[in-house]
Scaffold this active site. Structure first.
Site, PDB file in Angstrom:
ATOM      1  N   ASP A   1       0.860  -1.171   0.000  1.00  0.00           N
ATOM      2  CA  ASP A   1       0.000   0.000   0.000  1.00  0.00           C
ATOM      3  C   ASP A   1       0.906   1.234   0.000  1.00  0.00           C
ATOM      4  O   ASP A   1       2.119   1.146   0.210  1.00  0.00           O
ATOM      5  CB  ASP A   1      -0.995   0.001   1.168  1.00  0.00           C
ATOM      6  CG  ASP A   1      -2.202   0.883   0.840  1.00  0.00           C
ATOM      7  OD1 ASP A   1      -2.145   1.636  -0.149  1.00  0.00           O
ATOM      8  OD2 ASP A   1      -3.215   0.822   1.565  1.00  0.00           O
ATOM      9  N   TRP A   2       0.294   2.358  -0.227  1.00  0.00           N
ATOM     10  CA  TRP A   2       1.043   3.604  -0.455  1.00  0.00           C
ATOM     11  C   TRP A   2       2.042   3.869   0.685  1.00  0.00           C
ATOM     12  O   TRP A   2       1.639   4.188   1.802  1.00  0.00           O
ATOM     13  CB  TRP A   2       0.061   4.764  -0.569  1.00  0.00           C
ATOM     14  CG  TRP A   2       0.671   6.076  -0.879  1.00  0.00           C
ATOM     15  CD1 TRP A   2       1.581   6.762  -0.107  1.00  0.00           C
ATOM     16  CD2 TRP A   2       0.452   6.885  -2.032  1.00  0.00           C
ATOM     17  NE1 TRP A   2       1.926   7.941  -0.706  1.00  0.00           N
ATOM     18  CE2 TRP A   2       1.242   8.045  -1.894  1.00  0.00           C
ATOM     19  CE3 TRP A   2      -0.350   6.750  -3.168  1.00  0.00           C
ATOM     20  CZ2 TRP A   2       1.253   9.064  -2.843  1.00  0.00           C
ATOM     21  CZ3 TRP A   2      -0.338   7.766  -4.105  1.00  0.00           C
ATOM     22  CH2 TRP A   2       0.460   8.902  -3.943  1.00  0.00           C
TER      23      TRP A   2
END
Ligand code: BGC
Length: 717
Positions: free
Chosen positions: A252-253
């Site tokens: 994820d980011w």
């Protein structure tokens, strides 16, 4: 093999993903440095680059790299692209898997025409805590329904397979258990038993993997002390091992770098090492892989075979997408134009919109009949509330913004206006804002209400109050909206309440006093038309809640398939040393699976084909009768739940195991058959083995999780 020609730097490049400098609203090209890195083969994928031309420009740079490996372009296409569909939680209220597949496919078709290869969807996190703003992105609280929806959405996005120009790679996220963040606070820790993980949170992911989802995204949370990003058990052992998943995992980011703040890695070197070893293949935006993987290989901390495996997984997807054959096959300006205003897609959005609406209450108006549907000939209709003239709010969170949105979105005001007859009059007053204490509009709103025959109120939480990083500790209507509603109620006018939100809200006063309530979520581009279709009865609502609606925040987490306790309360009034609140009922305000219709359905005559089911052979036929006894044609979702009465571990009080959405004409009668197989009754024992256990079971059937019919059977060896 391409991989044999690659230098270590080039391999690491494939594992590196950058965002564009802007989000999808603007004109997007890579900034100087990123452009250079793309040209040097140091980037495998970009996100937030949108448009046939924009993606072409970057792809051209990638093709200047030594090995000419094309980029993959990813984007959060969560509930539509040019055409925005209802938020996923709302869409799940249709309980219509074919429609969900269709909307995902339309989203894929539109996005692919704008250069996108990959959507970061579906979000398949089971979510039982409405304080968590991301409940809006998923399919709600139930594992069984969530698994079917996960499959449908993956199939929709990936269409007839990667390589088709109307298919994008789907991404099952967030792996895993992100929906169980403690206290409903986003990014928070998750502490959960292996049983709960396997029984409740993992099945939708497994379903996505079985549907051949191309990618997975890991999650920000830690699971029992290990960040998901570095969780080897989850990613390598389970996903790539036991489940034999052949695609790749994107972080994820920034989640790889965030392991430093987690206190799980001293620095980005250690973070990169832990993430890659655990099975995170692509680094979204943390730059830890870019900066450290080479040294990690040199230092013999990471074996080259691990890097090779990650690279192969990504390259295979590039091959499957057809990008080696034609890197520009998704950069077609003509196709983009065709998908820019696709009328059929809007029609589908309108249809799904109306089917997502849940009728929570419909009681008598002044003339003794249920207030809804309203007549299109009502003389004076007052539209009051801060959302009637809103446009982009109807898209909710995680929509893809375009400069012409305001003009394209059908406001709720416009939708109602479109359908009222010419001689009718619309009166309008905003009344108040979404979220402040300004009551200066009350007076005008009251005057408007007083001169109308019917008032429609459109209230809710603001569209940006749900979504990522949008946890709320209070689920009440924000600002002075409830006060406005109470004032208008005093006029004695019949009121229809539209509730707009990305999660279950708490609105007890309204539920007690307002005669008609429609839960409208955020319905997308065609919101106004969908709402008007239901308000005026062009469509008889059939939506069913995919998540329990609590009475107060104090009941959270609340979900229908909880375990039985040793001291269950006999009923809502039983407080005598039983599992109950002394100041509140146990039941939710509205249960999972609940939703009314303008007509009435009677479900009866539950019969089992046998009172025994053998584990190895046989299936059980469950039949019920359903009759439309009301005054309208309509649809009903008949739901089948199972209870294992006694087990080697404690079992839920009921679990959804089947449902059928049926249409019945007024007065029509149908017999429905469900099949139960022993596989449907498997569960995890105390060793976390997935087993069948002989014993006594109960079938429960109804039109919500608050079931009305019951029958027993034995599962035999
Ligand atoms: C979200 C993901 C999303 C990613 C890219 C993250 O903050 O958690 O769901 O796909 O950003 O936009």
């Amino acid at each position: 093999m391409l991989i044999r020609q690659m230098t270590l730097d080039e391999k690491i490049g494939q594992l590196n993903q950058y965002t564009s400098d802007r989000n999808a609203t603007g004109k997007i090209t890579a900034d100087g440095d990123k452009a250079n890195q793309v040209r040097q083969g140091k980037v495998g994928s970009m996100l937030n680059v949108v448009g046939a031309e924009e993606t072409r420009k970057l792809q051209e740079l990638a093709l200047q790299s030594r090995l000419k490996i094309p980029l993959i372009f990813g984007l959060d296409v969560i509930h539509g692209f040019r055409t925005t569909f209802p938020i996923p939680l709302g869409e799940t209220a249709t309980w219509d898997l074919a429609l969900m597949e269709k909307s995902a496919h339309v989203a894929a078709t539109e996005a692919a025409a704008y250069g996108i290869h990959w959507t970061f969807a579906p979000m398949v996190d089971v979510a039982r805590d409405p304080r968590w703003g991301r409940v809006m992105e998923g399919a709600g609280e139930d594992t069984y329904l969530g698994s079917l929806v996960a499959k449908a959405r993956v199939k929709g996005f990936q269409g007839n397979g990667l390589g088709n120009i109307d298919a994008v790679m789907a991404c099952a996220k967030h792996f895993a258990a992100y929906g169980a963040a403690v206290g409903g606070r986003d990014y928070n820790s998750v502490d959960m038993s292996l049983r709960q993980l396997n029984e409740t949170y993992l099945p939708p992911f497994k379903a996505a993997a079985e549907a051949n989802v191309a990618t997975f995204m890991n999650s920000f949370n830690d699971i029992n002390g290990i960040p998901a990003t570095a969780n080897k058990y989850i990613q390598r052992d389970l996903l790539k091992g036991q489940w034999n998943f052949k695609g790749f995992v994107v972080s994820d980011w920034g989640s790889i770098g965030e392991m430093i703040a987690h206190g799980y890695a001293k620095n980005s070197y250690e973070a990169a090492m832990r993430a890659i070893i655990a099975g995170s293949d692509m680094d979204m935006e943390s730059r830890c892989y870019r900066d450290n993987l080479k040294q990690l290989v040199v230092d013999k901390k990471v074996d080259i075979s691990i890097i090779d495996d990650a690279v192969k997984r990504i390259l295979i997807k590039k091959f499957e997408l057809g990008l080696f054959e034609d890197p520009f096959r998704f950069c077609d300006v003509e196709r983009e134009k065709q998908q820019t205003n696709n009328v059929a897609n809007r029609e589908l959005a309108r249809e799904i919109g109306k089917k997502s609406i849940v009728l929570l209450k419909n009681e008598n108006s002044i003339d003794g009949k249920p207030l809804l549907p309203l007549s299109k000939r009502t003389k004076k209709v007052a539209l009051i509330g801060p959302l009637f003239k809103a446009t982009t709010a109807n898209h909710g969170f995680w929509s893809v913004a375009f400069p012409d949105d305001t003009a394209r979105i059908v406001s709720q005001y416009q939708g109602i206006k479109n359908q009222l007859e010419r001689n009718s009059e619309i009166l309008y007053s905003k009344g108040c804002n979404m979220n402040d204490d300004d009551k200066s509009g009350f007076e005008e709103a009251l005057a408007t209400a007083k001169s109308a025959d019917v008032v429609i109120l459109s209230l809710g939480e603001a569209a940006n109050m749900s979504g990522e990083a949008k946890s709320r500790s209070s689920l009440q209507l924000p600002g002075v909206q409830e006060e406005l509603m109470k004032e208008i109620y005093k006029t004695g006018k019949p009121i229809v309440l539209l509730l707009n939100a990305g999660r279950p809200l708490i609105f007890n006063w309204a539920a007690d006093h307002i005669p008609a309530i429609l839960y409208t979520w955020w319905l997308g581009t065609e919101a106004g038309n969908s709402i008007a279709d239901v308000v005026f009865g062009n469509y008889n609502p059939a939506g069913k809640l995919p998540i329990s609606f609590p009475r107060t925040e104090g009941q959270i987490p609340i979900y229908y398939n909880h375990y039985s306790t040793g001291r269950p309360a006999k009923d809502e009034n039983d407080k005598n040393y039983v599992s109950a609140y002394i100041d509140l009922q146990n039941s939710p305000r509205y249960p999972f699976g609940y939703g009314l219709s303008y007509t009435k359905f009677n479900i009866s005559n539950l019969k089992l084909s046998s009172n025994e089911l053998n584990i190895d052979k046989g299936k059980l036929d469950v039949t019920v009768n359903i009759e439309n006894t009301g005054n309208y044609d309509g649809e009903e979702v008949v739901q089948l739940y199972v209870r294992d009465l006694f087990g080697c571990v404690v079992r839920p009080v009921k679990e959804l195991k089947g449902f059928q959405k049926v249409f019945l004409k007024k007065g029509e009668n149908k017999s429905l058959t469900f099949n139960i197989k022993s596989d449907d009754l498997k569960f995890y024992n105390d060793q976390i083995e997935y087993i069948n256990e002989a014993g006594d079971y109960e079938i429960l059937i109804g039109n919500s999780s608050d079931t009305s019919l019951k029958a027993n059977f034995k599962l035999t060896m």
